[in-house]
Design a protein around this motif. Structure first.
Motif, PDB file in Angstrom:
ATOM      1  N   ALA A  80      44.857  55.509  39.801  1.00  0.00           N
ATOM      2  CA  ALA A  80      44.247  54.740  38.716  1.00  0.00           C
ATOM      3  C   ALA A  80      43.434  53.570  39.241  1.00  0.00           C
ATOM      4  N   ARG A  81      43.872  52.981  40.347  1.00  0.00           N
ATOM      5  CA  ARG A  81      43.170  51.814  40.894  1.00  0.00           C
ATOM      6  C   ARG A  81      42.176  52.175  41.984  1.00  0.00           C
ATOM      7  N   ALA A  82      42.284  53.350  42.556  1.00  0.00           N
ATOM      8  CA  ALA A  82      41.377  53.746  43.640  1.00  0.00           C
ATOM      9  C   ALA A  82      39.986  54.055  43.093  1.00  0.00           C
ATOM     10  N   LYS A  83      38.984  53.772  43.901  1.00  0.00           N
ATOM     11  CA  LYS A  83      37.601  54.124  43.587  1.00  0.00           C
ATOM     12  C   LYS A  83      37.084  55.036  44.701  1.00  0.00           C
TER      13      LYS A  83
ATOM     14  N   GLU B  89      49.765  48.981  35.775  1.00  0.00           N
ATOM     15  CA  GLU B  89      48.659  48.772  34.856  1.00  0.00           C
ATOM     16  C   GLU B  89      48.295  47.293  34.782  1.00  0.00           C
ATOM     17  N   ARG B  90      47.010  47.036  34.605  1.00  0.00           N
ATOM     18  CA  ARG B  90      46.505  45.703  34.286  1.00  0.00           C
ATOM     19  C   ARG B  90      46.922  44.664  35.332  1.00  0.00           C
ATOM     20  N   ALA B  91      46.742  44.993  36.590  1.00  0.00           N
ATOM     21  CA  ALA B  91      47.102  44.092  37.681  1.00  0.00           C
ATOM     22  C   ALA B  91      45.934  43.191  38.052  1.00  0.00           C
ATOM     23  N   HIS B  92      46.246  41.970  38.378  1.00  0.00           N
ATOM     24  CA  HIS B  92      45.265  41.069  38.975  1.00  0.00           C
ATOM     25  C   HIS B  92      44.961  41.563  40.388  1.00  0.00           C
ATOM     26  N   VAL B  93      43.781  41.239  40.894  1.00  0.00           N
ATOM     27  CA  VAL B  93      43.387  41.657  42.241  1.00  0.00           C
ATOM     28  C   VAL B  93      44.408  41.187  43.277  1.00  0.00           C
ATOM     29  N   LEU B  94      44.836  39.940  43.179  1.00  0.00           N
ATOM     30  CA  LEU B  94      45.809  39.412  44.135  1.00  0.00           C
ATOM     31  C   LEU B  94      47.115  40.206  44.054  1.00  0.00           C
ATOM     32  N   GLU B  95      47.526  40.564  42.851  1.00  0.00           N
ATOM     33  CA  GLU B  95      48.757  41.339  42.678  1.00  0.00           C
ATOM     34  C   GLU B  95      48.617  42.738  43.271  1.00  0.00           C
TER      35      GLU B  95
ATOM     36  N   ARG C 248      42.104  39.970  35.365  1.00  0.00           N
ATOM     37  CA  ARG C 248      42.065  40.742  36.602  1.00  0.00           C
ATOM     38  C   ARG C 248      41.553  39.914  37.785  1.00  0.00           C
ATOM     39  N   ALA C 249      40.665  38.941  37.522  1.00  0.00           N
ATOM     40  CA  ALA C 249      39.919  38.352  38.636  1.00  0.00           C
ATOM     41  C   ALA C 249      39.834  36.826  38.628  1.00  0.00           C
ATOM     42  N   ALA C 250      40.584  36.140  37.772  1.00  0.00           N
ATOM     43  CA  ALA C 250      40.514  34.676  37.737  1.00  0.00           C
ATOM     44  C   ALA C 250      41.143  34.066  38.988  1.00  0.00           C
ATOM     45  N   PRO C 251      40.787  32.805  39.323  1.00  0.00           N
ATOM     46  CA  PRO C 251      41.514  32.111  40.393  1.00  0.00           C
ATOM     47  C   PRO C 251      42.986  32.026  40.009  1.00  0.00           C
TER      48      PRO C 251
END
Length: 373
Positions: A116-119, A134-140, A293-296
């Protein structure tokens, strides 16, 4: 049959080339691996610009791949690592170029993102994939690699080095006074549309100067777009309120400026994540990308979030059901952010951080189950 993961790895490979914000978000995972296996060697294959930001990071061997060198550069890197075999290779770059690069690296087991997360079908190039979340932040998502390896201590730590020359570089521009730092322009990639308006930044600059006596330092690269934006902002402000440092620093110099800033304000771009890494209070401006997903990461409560409005207005979709990570590629999306939105968050952040570098959340990673996310 699943490839077994090493219980006590002696050599861990990390493959993540870009970008600045992403490599900042990956550093806590490397620190977690170092705490779990302090004797293990960690080799990070990284992009050229990203290395210039992280150079000197303790306990990490960096192998630089310059993407402009293409296949010839890959072959040179493969030759350099011909006698190296990793116990585990953490393939953390979701791009076909990185997957091709990984083919020339020797590893007992290769770990990548779940489907699901792979491109770019990254899972074709790995033996093991992350547990779906599901719905993970990039850092997570990055820390999920450590979790799969058996790491339980997810304390967020960066400890990025700033050389004395970079501190001098910053102090030469600002002296010792406190300042607001803005980085008005994101990376000008095709259909990115992450930049806010010069008028909006000018209103913020004037507010910071008249209400708090804070000058604003403008930073960025030396591109024509960035210089023009800086000139437009400066023309709308009192001359004494702005220090124009656009194109005037190295990446380490920028890191030093961010480290010493009272507050940083920028769109979704490297500087907001650099501020997060340094513990500097930061207001992120988000409309075209999802801040969940991408905030500091440590300053998510202070994000200006117009992403749901942009999804409704320009994608004609429900923000609650839109595909995770979907971008709003519309040139008017950032215009949904109002000056008052930014000024209110700036005021709140100043009030909440009387002492600079006080994080807004705890020092550990949020660990929600998939059902709670």
């Amino acid at each position: 049959m699943k490839h077994p993961l090493p219980a006590h790895p002696q050599h861990i490979g990390v493959l993540r080339l870009s970008a600045l914000g992403d490599v900042c978000n990956l550093v806590p995972t490397v620190r977690a691996l170092q705490r779990q296996w302090p004797e293990a060697k960690i080799t990070w294959i990284i992009g050229k610009g990203e290395h210039s930001l992280l150079a000197g990071m303790s306990g990490v061997e960096f192998i630089v791949y310059d993407k402009s060198t293409g296949l010839a550069g890959m072959r040179a890197l493969w030759r350099r690592l011909a006698d190296t075999r990793f116990d585990v290779l953490l393939h953390m770059q979701q791009a076909l170029r990185a997957s091709v690069l990984s083919l020339g690296l020797k590893a007992d087991v290769r770990v990548g993102f779940d489907r699901a997360r792979a491109k770019d079908r990254q899972y074709w190039f790995t033996h093991r994939q992350l547990v779906p979340r599901e719905r993970a932040h990039v850092l997570e998502s990055f820390m999920d690699f450590a979790a799969l390896m058996g790491v339980e201590d997810t304390e967020l730590a960066w400890d990025l080095p700033i050389p004395a020359a970079a501190v001098d570089e910053a102090r030469h521009l600002t002296g010792d006074a406190e300042y607001l730092l803005i980085s008005p322009c994101a990376n000008p990639r095709l259909r990115n549309f992450r930049n806010w308006s010069a008028e909006g930044y000018a209103a913020l600059v004037e507010h910071a100067y008249t209400q708090y006596g804070l000058k604003t330092v403008m930073t960025g690269g030396g591109s024509t777009q960035e210089r023009e934006m800086g000139h437009r902002i400066q023309a709308l402000c009192q001359a004494d309120a702005v220090i124009d440092a656009i194109g005037a620093t190295s990446l380490k110099g920028l890191l030093a400026l961010i480290d010493r800033a009272r507050v940083v304000i920028a769109p979704d771009s490297g500087p907001v994540h650099m501020a997060n890494a340094m513990g500097t209070p930061v207001v992120g401006l988000f409309a075209t990308t999802n801040p969940d997903r991408a905030a500091p990461y440590r300053w998510r409560d202070y994000v200006v979030n117009r992403y749901p409005d942009a999804v409704r207005e320009f994608l004609h979709e429900d923000p609650a059901t839109v595909t995770w990570g979907r971008r709003v590629r519309h040139p008017d999306a950032m215009s949904l952010i109002r000056s008052d939105d930014v000024i209110d968050k700036f005021d709140a952040l100043l009030a909440a951080t009387a002492s600079p570098h006080a994080p807004s959340t705890g020092p550990t990673l949020d660990r929600e189950s998939p059902d709670e996310a």
